[in-house]
Structures are given as C-alpha cells and as structure tokens.
Write a protein that holds these residues in place. Structure first.
Motif, PDB file in Angstrom:
ATOM      1  N   PHE A  43       0.761  -1.276  -0.179  1.00 33.64           N
ATOM      2  CA  PHE A  43      -0.336  -0.212   0.331  1.00 33.64           C
ATOM      3  C   PHE A  43       0.429   1.097   0.077  1.00 33.64           C
ATOM      4  CE2 PHE A  43      -3.384  -3.399   1.623  1.00 33.64           C
ATOM      5  CZ  PHE A  43      -3.768  -3.108   1.195  1.00 33.64           C
ATOM      6  N   TRP A  44      -0.023   2.751  -0.540  1.00 30.73           N
ATOM      7  CA  TRP A  44       0.603   3.901  -0.548  1.00 30.73           C
ATOM      8  C   TRP A  44      -0.293   4.185   0.176  1.00 30.73           C
ATOM      9  CZ3 TRP A  44       2.296   4.725  -6.395  1.00 30.73           C
ATOM     10  CH2 TRP A  44       3.924   3.044  -6.969  1.00 30.73           C
ATOM     11  N   LEU A  66      -5.980   2.922 -11.872  1.00 30.98           N
ATOM     12  CA  LEU A  66      -4.576   2.002 -11.513  1.00 30.98           C
ATOM     13  C   LEU A  66      -4.152   1.794  -9.908  1.00 30.98           C
ATOM     14  CD1 LEU A  66      -2.506   6.085 -12.800  1.00 30.98           C
ATOM     15  CD2 LEU A  66      -2.404   3.587 -13.384  1.00 30.98           C
ATOM     16  N   SER A  67      -5.145   2.010  -9.647  1.00 30.01           N
ATOM     17  CA  SER A  67      -4.714   1.705  -8.270  1.00 30.01           C
ATOM     18  C   SER A  67      -6.008   1.859  -7.248  1.00 30.01           C
ATOM     19  CB  SER A  67      -3.896   2.735  -6.990  1.00 30.01           C
ATOM     20  OG  SER A  67      -4.924   3.999  -7.083  1.00 30.01           O
ATOM     21  N   THR A  68      -6.518   0.782  -6.311  1.00 27.91           N
ATOM     22  CA  THR A  68      -7.738   0.744  -5.447  1.00 27.91           C
ATOM     23  C   THR A  68      -7.618   1.866  -3.960  1.00 27.91           C
ATOM     24  OG1 THR A  68      -8.375  -1.194  -5.351  1.00 27.91           O
ATOM     25  CG2 THR A  68      -8.913  -0.359  -4.120  1.00 27.91           C
ATOM     26  N   LEU A  72      -5.079   6.194   1.251  1.00 29.81           N
ATOM     27  CA  LEU A  72      -4.332   4.773   1.086  1.00 29.81           C
ATOM     28  C   LEU A  72      -4.471   3.832  -0.096  1.00 29.81           C
ATOM     29  CD1 LEU A  72      -2.460   2.842   3.170  1.00 29.81           C
ATOM     30  CD2 LEU A  72      -4.734   1.737   3.028  1.00 29.81           C
ATOM     31  N   LEU A  73      -3.591   3.796  -1.171  1.00 28.62           N
ATOM     32  CA  LEU A  73      -4.110   3.554  -2.310  1.00 28.62           C
ATOM     33  C   LEU A  73      -3.045   2.235  -2.770  1.00 28.62           C
ATOM     34  CD1 LEU A  73      -3.173   6.791  -2.251  1.00 28.62           C
ATOM     35  CD2 LEU A  73      -2.640   6.232  -5.254  1.00 28.62           C
ATOM     36  N   THR A 130       1.068  -0.935 -12.548  1.00 24.96           N
ATOM     37  CA  THR A 130       0.128   0.209 -12.387  1.00 24.96           C
ATOM     38  C   THR A 130       1.242   1.130 -11.980  1.00 24.96           C
ATOM     39  OG1 THR A 130      -1.518  -0.221 -11.409  1.00 24.96           O
ATOM     40  CG2 THR A 130      -2.054  -0.532 -12.840  1.00 24.96           C
ATOM     41  N   MET A 131       2.160   0.007 -11.239  1.00 22.61           N
ATOM     42  CA  MET A 131       3.053   1.150  -9.712  1.00 22.61           C
ATOM     43  C   MET A 131       3.778   2.130 -10.918  1.00 22.61           C
ATOM     44  SD  MET A 131       4.915  -1.279  -7.490  1.00 22.61           S
ATOM     45  CE  MET A 131       4.190  -1.494  -5.651  1.00 22.61           C
TER      46      MET A 131
END
Length: 389
Positions: A4-5, A32-34, A331-332, A338-339
C-alpha cells in the motif's frame, strides 16, 4: 498485492476536493489503484521544533516496530512448523485480516488518547512494542530450549545402533542380572559380519558362555546381539571385539533410569505440543499458550505500527504543508503492473507542491530519504514473512 502507498496532499478548498481530484486521476479512466480515505484524527500539533525532532524519532520508531511485527510473524511460522499454511489466518489485527484493518483504519482513542502530545503518543507506542519485543525474546528462548531438549532425546532414540539409546529396544529378560560373576554385554555387529560373529564370539575371550549370543534387534545396517560372559573377561572381550570390528555398547540395564528417560521424553513432547497449534484434519485446532500469545501480540504490534504510520503522515504533512492543519491522507493499493504509471500520474498531479517546498531545508524532515516525492509518501508492505505460504 499486499503493498500500500500511504500518501497525503494539502486540502484544496476542502479535503473532499483533494480526494476527488486524486480519485479522478487514478481511477476514472485507468484504474491504476484501489483507493481508501485514511482517517487521522485532529492531533495536537505542538511547536515546529518538536515536530522536526519528532519526524526523525518516528522514522526510527517506524523501523523498529516494523521489525518487531516481522519477528512475531516469522516466529509464528517457525512454531507452527508443518502447519505453515495456517499462518496467514492467525496473523490478524483486531480480529480482521491485515488488508481489512488498514483499509478501514480507525484511530484507537483508548490506547493512544489524542489529548496527549504527539511525543507522548509515540513514547506510549515505543514502550508497548519494546515490551512485546522483550517478551518475545524470553518466550522464544524458553520454547527453543524445550524444542532443543526434545530433539536431543529424539536423536538418542533414533539413528544408528552405534549411537542411539537402547532403552526402548532391550527387555529385562535379555540380561543376566544380580549375578556376582556373570554379565550380559550388548554388541553391534554389521549385517555383513553376522557369520563371522557366530564363528568367533565364543573365542573373543576365555570366559564367554557358549551359545549365549542372541539377536535382540536389527536396523538396516547392523544387528544388536546380547552375549553373556564372566565379569573379569570384560576388558579382554571388548578389546578382541574391537579388533574384529564388533562394537560393544557401554550399557547397563537399569529399570529406574530407563523409566526416567522415557518419562522425560513424554514430558518434553507433551510440553512442546501444548505450546503450539496442532491442526487436526485441517479443520479443528488445539491452541497452545505460545501461539495465543503470538496472535495477541502480533495484533498489538501491527496496530501500533499502523498508528506510527498515521503519526508520520500527520507530522510530515504539517511540516510540508504548514498550518492550519489541512491535508487529506489517502491509502492507495496499486497492482504490480500499474505501479510505474501510478507514480507518474501522482508526480504530475502534485508536482506543483515541490516548488513551494521551502521546508526542504528544515533539518530532520527526512527529505533526504531515497524515496522523496512532492507529496508525503510512506509504503506499507503486508508481506511480513520471509517465505510464501
């Protein structure tokens, strides 16, 4: 992916607007992200000097707590041994899986009261996790000693006839006992030398009882023979046996000692089983105190770790974006594919923040770290084990 980012960006007109802008850039056309909002309460800001010092302290605390979390998780895997497929289901935070806990994060007001200063909260976490670390060392040492003692006994009861314990092989009737003159000796004979043994054993010493050789036990390589002789011939018998490549085991039949050894083996085996989970038919399990402790304290350490992340986001956001406090933590969860694209989109979305980053020269702001971006960024990796289960 379990990565997670955790990022933050300054509020636009509202924090909701910041969220909507990020969502549009990362999900509207490209998925690109959840993404999840990451809720951080209104914490006490304190002075700039305190924040700068705390930024560096939190970085060190973050690393320490992550290390403890990983140690507890890894030790759980070690203790579960052959049931390692059950590890992940035991690594929970507040009773839920780690991804659920992170994506639905809520600050624990009872454990970490927000009326306390940021420094006090960090000290509460530091003391709590240090205690877990110390307890783990103590419990791990006790368990490893128990496991080592059991392995030593198991080795004594297995392996070659030349070295293994004979207590579970021989019986009372195999020996001449309570005789002033006669004694039974146990001899290990290679299978290829059985014929030689039968031809020569009576002549290895002068006072060997004829036809007293009995085969008591065999393994893949050797046989254990019992032979009766006069006590005063023992040394001569051992010497001649050695010359003929027969090994006389140093063994005296003692029921009390043999019983004590068996009881010790049973006790250690029982104690070890009590300490960890034995999976029965992959459905039910018997939980021991060590695994229960590991489960509880993994949860405590992991929760503390995510609160440290929240503190770091808060402190760095205030230092970068200034007062009054106005930022949105997000929070991604990217996929591996897709990073790179996600990073490019975020850099483009927030590149304007870098031009106003006058705070870059503030000591202790951790902007010299390898992964510096125009927005506040911390990585959370839920893959806590050295192996894949």
């Amino acid at each position: 992916m379990s990565e997670f980012w955790l990022i933050s960006a300054p509020g636009e007109k509202t924090c909701q607007q910041t969220w909507d802008t990020m969502m549009a850039a990362t999900t509207r056309n490209n998925n690109l992200s959840t993404n999840h909002k990451f809720n951080i309460p209104d914490l006490k800001v304190g002075t700039l000097d305190v924040l700068v010092g705390l930024s560096d302290e939190l970085a060190k605390l973050d690393s320490f707590v992550e290390g403890v979390v990983k140690k507890v998780a890894q030790y759980m895997a070690d203790v579960l041994e052959d049931s390692r497929d059950k590890v992940q289901e035991n690594l929970l935070a507040n009773g839920v899986d780690l991804v659920t806990y992170i994506t639905r994060f809520q600050w624990d007001m009872a454990k970490y009261p927000i009326k306390q200063s940021l420094k006090n909260i960090s000290e509460i976490i530091s003391k709590q996790v240090s205690q877990i670390d110390n307890d783990l060392k103590s419990r791990a040492s006790a368990y490893n000693n128990l496991k080592g003692n059991l392995q030593n006994l198991e080795r004594k009861n297995a392996g070659s006839l030349l070295t293994r314990s004979l207590a579970d092989i021989v019986k009372k009737e195999d020996f001449v006992l309570d005789s002033e003159y006669l004694i039974t000796q146990l001899v290990v004979v290679p299978k290829v030398a059985y014929t030689d043994w039968q031809k020569t054993y009576e002549t290895l010493a002068e006072m060997v009882v004829p036809r007293s050789s009995n085969l008591l036990f065999e393994d893949n390589d050797s046989g254990l023979f019992g032979v009766t002789l006069f006590r005063k011939a023992i040394d001569d018998f051992k010497h001649k046996a050695r010359e003929n490549k027969f090994t006389v085991r140093d063994f005296q039949y003692n029921e009390e000692e043999m019983k004590a050894d068996k009881e010790e083996m049973t006790r250690l085996s029982t104690d070890k089983k009590k300490q960890f989970v034995t999976v029965l038919n992959c459905v039910s399990s018997l939980q021991g105190p060590l695994v229960r402790w590991l489960k509880v304290n993994f949860s405590e350490a992991f929760i503390a770790w995510i609160h440290i992340k929240a503190l770091r986001v808060f402190v760095e956001s205030v230092l970068r974006y200034g007062l009054p406090v106005n930022f949105q933590a997000m929070l991604l969860q990217p996929s591996k594919k897709t990073m790179k694209k996600l990073r490019e989109v975020l850099n483009d979305l927030y590149k304007h923040l870098d031009s106003s980053a006058c705070a870059m020269d503030i000591p202790g702001l951790n902007l010299s770290q390898q992964e510096y971006y125009p927005y506040v960024y911390y990585k959370i990796d839920c893959n806590l084990l050295e192996f894949k289960v």
